[in-house]
Write a protein that holds these residues in place. Structure first.
Motif, PDB file in Angstrom:
ATOM      1  N   PHE A  39       0.862  -1.183   0.000  1.00  0.00           N
ATOM      2  CA  PHE A  39       0.000   0.000   0.000  1.00  0.00           C
ATOM      3  C   PHE A  39       0.896   1.231   0.000  1.00  0.00           C
ATOM      4  CE2 PHE A  39      -2.744   3.366   1.563  1.00  0.00           C
ATOM      5  CZ  PHE A  39      -3.914   3.125   0.873  1.00  0.00           C
ATOM      6  N   GLY A  40       0.996   1.870  -1.151  1.00  0.00           N
ATOM      7  CA  GLY A  40       1.836   3.058  -1.271  1.00  0.00           C
ATOM      8  C   GLY A  40       2.813   2.922  -2.419  1.00  0.00           C
ATOM      9  N   PHE A 179      -9.801   8.758   2.957  1.00  0.00           N
ATOM     10  CA  PHE A 179      -9.095   8.061   1.891  1.00  0.00           C
ATOM     11  C   PHE A 179      -8.335   9.039   0.998  1.00  0.00           C
ATOM     12  CE2 PHE A 179      -9.402   7.019  -2.675  1.00  0.00           C
ATOM     13  CZ  PHE A 179      -8.366   6.100  -2.726  1.00  0.00           C
ATOM     14  N   THR A 182      -5.350  10.515   2.774  1.00  0.00           N
ATOM     15  CA  THR A 182      -4.270   9.532   2.889  1.00  0.00           C
ATOM     16  C   THR A 182      -3.528   9.376   1.563  1.00  0.00           C
ATOM     17  OG1 THR A 182      -5.467   8.312   4.605  1.00  0.00           O
ATOM     18  CG2 THR A 182      -3.736   7.125   3.435  1.00  0.00           C
ATOM     19  N   TRP A 183      -4.279   9.291   0.472  1.00  0.00           N
ATOM     20  CA  TRP A 183      -3.664   9.137  -0.845  1.00  0.00           C
ATOM     21  C   TRP A 183      -2.788  10.347  -1.181  1.00  0.00           C
ATOM     22  CZ3 TRP A 183      -4.853  11.839  -5.561  1.00  0.00           C
ATOM     23  CH2 TRP A 183      -4.172  11.328  -6.680  1.00  0.00           C
ATOM     24  N   ALA A 202      -5.125   2.521  -5.216  1.00  0.00           N
ATOM     25  CA  ALA A 202      -5.291   2.836  -3.796  1.00  0.00           C
ATOM     26  C   ALA A 202      -6.740   2.659  -3.361  1.00  0.00           C
ATOM     27  CB  ALA A 202      -4.834   4.266  -3.539  1.00  0.00           C
ATOM     28  N   LYS A 205      -7.758  -1.051  -2.934  1.00  0.00           N
ATOM     29  CA  LYS A 205      -7.233  -1.650  -1.704  1.00  0.00           C
ATOM     30  C   LYS A 205      -7.926  -1.074  -0.466  1.00  0.00           C
ATOM     31  CE  LYS A 205      -2.867  -3.236  -3.529  1.00  0.00           C
ATOM     32  NZ  LYS A 205      -1.457  -3.539  -3.245  1.00  0.00           N
ATOM     33  N   PHE A 206      -8.228   0.211  -0.498  1.00  0.00           N
ATOM     34  CA  PHE A 206      -8.910   0.812   0.650  1.00  0.00           C
ATOM     35  C   PHE A 206     -10.281   0.168   0.858  1.00  0.00           C
ATOM     36  CE2 PHE A 206     -11.572   4.029   2.698  1.00  0.00           C
ATOM     37  CZ  PHE A 206     -10.792   4.342   3.803  1.00  0.00           C
ATOM     38  N   HIS A 211      -4.852  -1.138   4.019  1.00  0.00           N
ATOM     39  CA  HIS A 211      -4.107   0.109   4.180  1.00  0.00           C
ATOM     40  C   HIS A 211      -3.607   0.145   5.612  1.00  0.00           C
ATOM     41  CE1 HIS A 211      -7.553   1.946   6.370  1.00  0.00           C
ATOM     42  NE2 HIS A 211      -8.267   1.213   5.543  1.00  0.00           N
TER      43      HIS A 211
END
Length: 348
Positions: A39-40, A179, A182-183, A202, A205-206, A211
């Motif tokens: 994640f990222g 969300f 965070t992104w 992203a 997955k969220f 995450h």
């Protein structure tokens, strides 16, 4: 992953003999058998999250998380801020610090204005204490100790959950804004030589709960249920509510922490002074927050973007909003917990 690589990454101190070796072996075993995803940005271990105790733990903080759980001892007057990512953490740290310490210095002399970031004022326990030391000495921290963690309620050290007098402040946010914030944060700290983290990837997955410290709905419900069982120990806040009526929520926060405002203070406008000092707009423009880096290597400026309610409408399509409502908000049915969500988006 090879065990030698794990050992090099966790880099546990050998000063604790058998216990240290046992923990190292435990970690090696865990990361080999736990579910793992990315994640990222990046493709190395620093972007990996492992599903541990019902939540996705970032690999760089795995060792620190377990050490925190095993060794942290709560004091009776400890104050904890517990949050998911990007839910007003920085703002709430500034408010708590200023409320608790308002008799130590005049508003114009508050160190948050010149020399102290909110994240120094209320340290992130795993990162600032346990990342490099399995059993740090925390006796030097002034009391009441103001501490922060992103851990879910069920994964907090037992001494925090079991201490009847320690206080927990929890703040969350509607999942759409959380969300997107965070992104943006991940993209903002991405090195120039790393590939972008696509919004669609992203988002996918969220929605699956993959995450850092997710699933988001589980994180919220854990503290919501705990608050129902012990409202004297946990203050449950929603970012949107605090933004809409900051004055009454700051008073509620002060009462909960055991530092209520006197009638004289209210007449003198102390509550308003604190709100102004700790406002997103003011904090963002302070030199201490515009320059320098956190203990974990991130620029102070990365923690200040917009602080707005509803910014997600500029990024999410109606179909994405509908999916988030089903995958995240749907889990709150029958809990009595609701969020104010805008159904209008500027993105088609």
């Amino acid at each position: 992953m090879e065990a030698t690589t794990i050992s090099e990454n966790i880099n546990l101190s050998k000063s604790h003999g058998v216990e240290s070796r046992d923990i190292e072996e435990e970690l090696q075993e865990l990361v080999q058998r736990l579910p793992k995803e990315r994640f990222g940005f990046g493709r190395d271990e620093n972007s990996a999250v492992y599903f541990y105790q019902g939540f996705w733990c970032p690999f760089p903080l795995f060792k620190a998380t377990i050490s925190f759980q095993k060794h942290f001892e709560t004091l009776d007057n400890d104050i904890f801020l517990t949050t998911p990512l990007k839910c007003g953490t920085t703002w709430m740290k500034a408010l708590i610090f200023t409320i608790v310490n308002r008799h130590k210095f005049q508003p114009e002399n508050n160190p948050l204005l010149t020399s102290l970031t909110p994240h120094q004022a209320m340290p992130y326990v795993e990162v600032q204490f346990y990342l490099k030391n399995q059993e740090p000495n925390l006796s030097h921290i002034p009391q009441p100790r103001l501490l922060h963690t992103h851990l879910p309620y069920s994964s907090l050290p037992p001494s925090i959950r079991e201490c009847p007098t320690a206080k927990i402040v929890y703040i969350c946010r509607n999942p759409m804004d959380m969300f997107i914030s965070t992104w943006h944060f991940i993209e903002n700290i991405r090195p120039a030589n790393e590939e972008p983290f696509p919004l669609d990837e992203a988002f996918e997955k969220f929605c699956r709960g993959v995450h850092a410290y997710g699933p988001y709905s589980d994180h919220i419900l854990g503290f919501w249920k705990a608050k129902q069982e012990n409202s004297n120990k946990i203050l449950f806040l929603k970012y949107e509510d605090v933004k809409a009526d900051t004055f009454s929520h700051v008073k509620t926060l002060a009462n909960f922490l055991g530092f209520p405002f006197s009638e004289e203070e209210e007449k003198k406008g102390v509550v308003e002074e604190i709100i102004k000092l700790c406002s997103f707009e003011n904090l963002k423009e302070l030199e201490v927050n515009k320059s320098g880096y956190q203990a974990f290597g991130l620029p102070n400026s990365a923690f200040f973007r917009k602080g707005e309610v509803g910014d997600s409408t500029n990024y999410l399509t109606p179909a994405m909003v509908e999916r988030l409502e089903k995958s995240v908000l749907g889990k709150f049915d029958k809990s009595g917990l609701t969020f104010k969500i805008s159904s209008k988006t500027n993105c088609e």
